[in-house]
Design a protein around this motif. Structure first.
Motif, PDB file in Angstrom:
ATOM      1  N   PHE A 433      47.794 -27.687  -7.552  1.00 47.59           N
ATOM      2  CA  PHE A 433      46.645 -26.951  -7.038  1.00 47.59           C
ATOM      3  C   PHE A 433      45.680 -27.799  -6.222  1.00 47.59           C
ATOM      4  CE2 PHE A 433      47.984 -24.613 -10.858  1.00 47.59           C
ATOM      5  CZ  PHE A 433      48.196 -23.350 -10.309  1.00 47.59           C
ATOM      6  N   GLY A 434      45.815 -29.116  -6.301  1.00 46.53           N
ATOM      7  CA  GLY A 434      44.921 -29.978  -5.535  1.00 46.53           C
ATOM      8  C   GLY A 434      43.640 -30.335  -6.257  1.00 46.53           C
ATOM      9  N   HIS A 435      43.474 -29.937  -7.509  1.00 46.82           N
ATOM     10  CA  HIS A 435      42.295 -30.263  -8.312  1.00 46.82           C
ATOM     11  C   HIS A 435      42.686 -30.185  -9.778  1.00 46.82           C
ATOM     12  CE1 HIS A 435      41.850 -26.026  -9.401  1.00 46.82           C
ATOM     13  NE2 HIS A 435      42.130 -25.765  -8.127  1.00 46.82           N
ATOM     14  N   SER A 436      41.743 -30.498 -10.658  1.00 48.75           N
ATOM     15  CA  SER A 436      42.031 -30.506 -12.095  1.00 48.75           C
ATOM     16  C   SER A 436      41.158 -29.520 -12.862  1.00 48.75           C
ATOM     17  CB  SER A 436      41.820 -31.922 -12.651  1.00 48.75           C
ATOM     18  OG  SER A 436      40.513 -32.376 -12.379  1.00 48.75           O
ATOM     19  N   ARG A 437      40.686 -28.453 -12.199  1.00 46.82           N
ATOM     20  CA  ARG A 437      39.846 -27.453 -12.855  1.00 46.82           C
ATOM     21  C   ARG A 437      40.751 -26.364 -13.445  1.00 46.82           C
ATOM     22  NH1 ARG A 437      37.487 -28.790  -8.218  1.00 46.82           N
ATOM     23  NH2 ARG A 437      38.336 -26.973  -7.120  1.00 46.82           N
ATOM     24  N   VAL A 438      41.223 -26.589 -14.639  1.00 45.40           N
ATOM     25  CA  VAL A 438      42.109 -25.630 -15.308  1.00 45.40           C
ATOM     26  C   VAL A 438      41.268 -24.454 -15.808  1.00 45.40           C
ATOM     27  CG1 VAL A 438      43.831 -25.308 -17.117  1.00 45.40           C
ATOM     28  CG2 VAL A 438      43.545 -27.559 -16.042  1.00 45.40           C
ATOM     29  N   PRO A 439      41.645 -23.218 -15.485  1.00 46.10           N
ATOM     30  CA  PRO A 439      40.865 -22.047 -15.965  1.00 46.10           C
ATOM     31  C   PRO A 439      40.819 -22.024 -17.489  1.00 46.10           C
ATOM     32  CG  PRO A 439      42.424 -21.404 -14.265  1.00 46.10           C
ATOM     33  CD  PRO A 439      42.752 -22.820 -14.612  1.00 46.10           C
ATOM     34  N   SER A 440      39.728 -21.518 -18.014  1.00 46.32           N
ATOM     35  CA  SER A 440      39.521 -21.522 -19.461  1.00 46.32           C
ATOM     36  C   SER A 440      40.553 -20.682 -20.206  1.00 46.32           C
ATOM     37  CB  SER A 440      38.112 -21.017 -19.790  1.00 46.32           C
ATOM     38  OG  SER A 440      37.936 -19.711 -19.256  1.00 46.32           O
ATOM     39  N   GLN A 441      41.033 -19.635 -19.601  1.00 49.13           N
ATOM     40  CA  GLN A 441      42.039 -18.791 -20.239  1.00 49.13           C
ATOM     41  C   GLN A 441      43.248 -18.664 -19.311  1.00 49.13           C
ATOM     42  OE1 GLN A 441      40.075 -15.124 -21.237  1.00 49.13           O
ATOM     43  NE2 GLN A 441      38.945 -16.029 -22.947  1.00 49.13           N
ATOM     44  N   TRP A 442      43.761 -19.797 -18.908  1.00 46.40           N
ATOM     45  CA  TRP A 442      44.893 -19.802 -17.970  1.00 46.40           C
ATOM     46  C   TRP A 442      46.151 -19.351 -18.707  1.00 46.40           C
ATOM     47  CZ3 TRP A 442      48.195 -24.345 -15.949  1.00 46.40           C
ATOM     48  CH2 TRP A 442      48.861 -23.962 -14.776  1.00 46.40           C
ATOM     49  N   PRO A 443      46.703 -18.186 -18.380  1.00 45.10           N
ATOM     50  CA  PRO A 443      47.835 -17.644 -19.154  1.00 45.10           C
ATOM     51  C   PRO A 443      49.106 -18.473 -19.026  1.00 45.10           C
ATOM     52  CG  PRO A 443      47.442 -16.332 -17.169  1.00 45.10           C
ATOM     53  CD  PRO A 443      46.293 -17.298 -17.279  1.00 45.10           C
ATOM     54  N   GLU A 444      49.247 -19.207 -17.930  1.00 44.33           N
ATOM     55  CA  GLU A 444      50.477 -19.972 -17.736  1.00 44.33           C
ATOM     56  C   GLU A 444      50.596 -21.141 -18.711  1.00 44.33           C
ATOM     57  OE1 GLU A 444      52.675 -22.460 -14.143  1.00 44.33           O
ATOM     58  OE2 GLU A 444      51.424 -20.720 -13.650  1.00 44.33           O
ATOM     59  N   ASN A 445      49.477 -21.734 -19.091  1.00 46.93           N
ATOM     60  CA  ASN A 445      49.491 -22.856 -20.038  1.00 46.93           C
ATOM     61  C   ASN A 445      48.176 -22.876 -20.811  1.00 46.93           C
ATOM     62  OD1 ASN A 445      49.818 -25.239 -21.458  1.00 46.93           O
ATOM     63  ND2 ASN A 445      50.622 -26.395 -19.715  1.00 46.93           N
ATOM     64  N   LYS A 447      47.533 -23.991 -23.702  1.00 43.09           N
ATOM     65  CA  LYS A 447      47.306 -25.260 -24.410  1.00 43.09           C
ATOM     66  C   LYS A 447      46.579 -26.256 -23.523  1.00 43.09           C
ATOM     67  CE  LYS A 447      51.152 -25.092 -27.708  1.00 43.09           C
ATOM     68  NZ  LYS A 447      52.374 -25.789 -28.188  1.00 43.09           N
ATOM     69  N   LEU A 448      46.983 -26.325 -22.252  1.00 44.64           N
ATOM     70  CA  LEU A 448      46.314 -27.244 -21.324  1.00 44.64           C
ATOM     71  C   LEU A 448      44.864 -26.843 -21.107  1.00 44.64           C
ATOM     72  CD1 LEU A 448      46.498 -29.632 -19.392  1.00 44.64           C
ATOM     73  CD2 LEU A 448      47.293 -28.050 -17.615  1.00 44.64           C
ATOM     74  N   ALA A 449      44.623 -25.544 -20.998  1.00 37.07           N
ATOM     75  CA  ALA A 449      43.246 -25.068 -20.820  1.00 37.07           C
ATOM     76  C   ALA A 449      42.381 -25.459 -22.019  1.00 37.07           C
ATOM     77  CB  ALA A 449      43.250 -23.548 -20.632  1.00 37.07           C
ATOM     78  N   ALA A 450      42.914 -25.272 -23.228  1.00 33.01           N
ATOM     79  CA  ALA A 450      42.158 -25.624 -24.431  1.00 33.01           C
ATOM     80  C   ALA A 450      41.948 -27.123 -24.530  1.00 33.01           C
ATOM     81  CB  ALA A 450      42.911 -25.108 -25.666  1.00 33.01           C
ATOM     82  N   TRP A 451      42.941 -27.887 -24.128  1.00 34.51           N
ATOM     83  CA  TRP A 451      42.839 -29.362 -24.209  1.00 34.51           C
ATOM     84  C   TRP A 451      41.758 -29.883 -23.267  1.00 34.51           C
ATOM     85  CZ3 TRP A 451      44.036 -33.348 -20.639  1.00 34.51           C
ATOM     86  CH2 TRP A 451      44.093 -34.625 -21.198  1.00 34.51           C
ATOM     87  N   THR A 452      41.707 -29.359 -22.035  1.00 36.50           N
ATOM     88  CA  THR A 452      40.668 -29.813 -21.091  1.00 36.50           C
ATOM     89  C   THR A 452      39.273 -29.437 -21.602  1.00 36.50           C
ATOM     90  OG1 THR A 452      41.014 -27.760 -19.818  1.00 36.50           O
ATOM     91  CG2 THR A 452      42.185 -29.741 -19.082  1.00 36.50           C
ATOM     92  N   TYR A 453      39.178 -28.298 -22.293  1.00 39.54           N
ATOM     93  CA  TYR A 453      37.882 -27.914 -22.857  1.00 39.54           C
ATOM     94  C   TYR A 453      37.452 -28.916 -23.936  1.00 39.54           C
ATOM     95  CZ  TYR A 453      34.340 -25.307 -25.424  1.00 39.54           C
ATOM     96  OH  TYR A 453      33.186 -24.929 -26.044  1.00 39.54           O
ATOM     97  N   ARG A 454      38.405 -29.313 -24.774  1.00 36.84           N
ATOM     98  CA  ARG A 454      38.079 -30.287 -25.822  1.00 36.84           C
ATOM     99  C   ARG A 454      37.748 -31.655 -25.229  1.00 36.84           C
ATOM    100  NH1 ARG A 454      42.620 -27.906 -28.295  1.00 36.84           N
ATOM    101  NH2 ARG A 454      43.888 -29.747 -27.812  1.00 36.84           N
TER     102      ARG A 454
END
Length: 557
Positions: A433-445, A447-454
């Protein structure tokens, strides 16, 4: 055992026809010159059966009940043969008066199989006829000749090895042909057939060709390298060279070959070559000693691996008592470390290296405030710290060293495979995507969204090393999450914008597509961080990098 009630004439050409073309013949040939009178008589009497009648294409099957309605002699005999196979379960016709006619007919088919049409051959083959049955001397010779052709097609020559274990009968047959040739008892017909496939009559001719081939290889090697020490990977050439030296030693070397080898200054005494190689390695060891101050060359010495191996061989020779006294004295002059002293010296070197890296780690901590060494700043020291942890886990590090590392707060448990796994996922997200702003409820992954939040919530608990890794991806520590769109999709929107308005000056707060305006603005601000591939794409459409133009109003064409 055999399907004799129904024999289809429409079998495909993919049938396994076992001996239809043993001699490479695809069509019947009229120029046949067999040696034997018997063979000529048999051939003459069978030509009428083979060629006088056209093949009958019956319905799907032929049955014994049709015998009376068939007029052709070949088909009549074939049906009688079929009846015999059905009753007896095999194709070996008994030698009695009752079956003499069928047996004679079958022998004719075997002798003249090369002249059979494909249809007739297929019909006989389906019944399981043994095409290798030897009916005469000439027929037996033809069978062996066919096996020789198969050998030639497989190996590229006709030189069957003596008593070849794969086909000893063929090997003996080849020897017999050479013997008959030397006694001038082989017919011109057979001699011509063997000559046509490149048969070697004199084995010595083959040996001479091989010798000439290896001699040229040796001459080429000598011209390129200036010596005759051929490396072991050239196994065949090395073996040939050893044979020449052995023949010379046993006084069995032909004078002309010895003369040719002498003309290129061939070295007959292998000890002379070994002495030269030893002196060359000794010179390299002497140079190593002058540079490093010792002669303890590691076995895996990267700068000169062959020197490390040579040094190890000298230790082994000294242990076995096979090293020459003169060489022992020369090595001792360089303070050579022998096998009995090796463990002590290895431990000494290892202790020195450990102390050196420990001091480097202390210095690193003073500069960076941590013992978690960054891979980018010092890869070797980082590898050394990883090794200390492995030794600690396996219980192979001394208590004294554990204590010294504890004094500088060395972290023993930093192996976090889950964190590394999630960071790898974030890296893949950034590449996509060209950045590291993972959506908070990204359906594709999710776990990654939750990990970036933590990660954002526990930023103060991260080590400097992990913070550095995340910052390298442009990780944003405090942002409002929104739906994410792939870079390629935003680029497509930009292309559509240019088609509509004739330029790429997308306003930051463009009401028609707010996301495109912000995306274009981010591209301008992050120009130095954009990958070369994406930069080229933007340049190719004349993307305007001027930040002031983003405030202009857009007017449709």
């Amino acid at each position: 055992m055999y399907n004799t009630d129904q024999i289809s004439l429409d079998q495909t050409d993919e049938l396994s026809i076992r001996h239809y073309k043993p001699l490479g013949l695809t069509e019947p040939e009229s120029s046949m010159e067999p040696d034997s009178i018997l063979y000529r008589e048999v051939l003459q009497t069978s030509l009428h059966d083979l060629f006088s009648f056209q093949s009958v294409e019956p319905e799907s099957t032929l049955k014994i009940s049709q015998l009376d309605s068939v007029d052709e002699p070949w088909e009549c005999m074939f049906l009688k043969f079929t009846d015999y196979v059905k009753k007896n379960g095999h194709t070996n016709i008994s030698a009695d008066k009752e079956h003499a006619e069928i047996k004679d007919w079958i022998n004719k088919q075997i002798l003249n199989k090369r002249f059979l049409t494909k249809t007739r051959f297929r019909k006989l083959d389906l019944l399981g006829i043994n095409w290798n049955t030897v009916l005469s001397r000439d027929h037996g010779w033809d069978l062996m000749f066919s096996r020789l052709i198969t050998f030639r097609d497989t190996f590229g020559h006709c030189c069957v090895p003596h008593l070849w274990h794969d086909d000893k009968q063929l090997a003996l047959w080849v020897l017999r042909q050479r013997k008959m040739y030397s006694l001038n008892k082989i017919s011109e017909y057979r001699k011509n057939r063997l000559n046509e496939i490149g048969f070697t009559w004199q084995v010595q001719d083959l040996y001479n060709k091989q010798w000439e081939n290896y001699f040229r290889q040796l001459l080429k090697f000598h011209m390129e390298h200036g010596h005759f020490t051929v490396p072991g990977k050239e196994k065949k050439l090395v073996s040939w060279i050893e044979r020449q030296r052995l023949l010379k030693k046993k006084k069995k070397m032909p004078a002309d070959r010895e003369k040719r080898l002498n003309q290129i200054n061939f070295v007959w005494d292998f000890d002379q070559i070994k002495n030269k190689d030893w002196e060359e390695k000794y010179s390299q060891l002497k140079e190593f000693n002058q540079i490093h101050g010792h002669s303890f060359v590691p076995l895996n010495y990267k700068a000169n691996k062959s020197l490390g191996i040579w040094v190890a061989l000298q230790r082994k020779a000294e242990t076995n008592g096979t090293i020459l006294k003169s060489r022992l004295q020369k090595l001792n002059q360089l303070n050579f470390i022998w096998s009995r002293d090796t463990p002590t010296r290895v431990k000494s070197n290892y202790d020195s290296l450990w102390e050196h890296n420990f001091e480097k780690l202390k210095t690193y901590k003073r500069l960076h405030g941590t013992c978690q060494v960054s891979l980018k700043s010092d890869p070797k020291l980082q590898g050394w710290t990883v090794w200390q942890r492995k030794m600690f886990i396996n219980g192979k590090i001394s208590p004294e060293r554990v204590s010294r590392l504890n004094e500088i707060a060395f972290p023993w448990s930093v192996n976090e495979p889950y964190w590394e796994k999630m960071f790898a996922m974030l890296t893949a997200f950034h590449d996509r995507f060209g950045h590291s702003r993972v959506p908070s409820q990204w359906p594709e992954n999710p776990k990654l969204a939750a990990w970036t939040y933590r990660i954002r919530a526990g930023k103060h608990e991260l080590t400097p090393q992990k913070t550095e890794l995340l910052n390298s991806l442009g990780f944003e520590w405090d942002i409002n999450r929104k739906t994410i769109v792939e870079w390629s999709q935003m680029y497509q929107r930009l292309l559509e914008f240019k088609q509509d308005y004739g330029h790429t000056h997308v306003p930051v707060k463009w009401s028609k597509d707010p996301k495109l305006g912000k995306w274009a603005s981010r591209m301008r601000n992050e120009k130095k961080k954009i990958s070369p591939e994406r930069l080229i794409k933007l340049e190719s459409i004349g993307f305007d990098w001027n930040k002031t133009h983003s405030r202009l109003r857009v007017t449709e064409r």
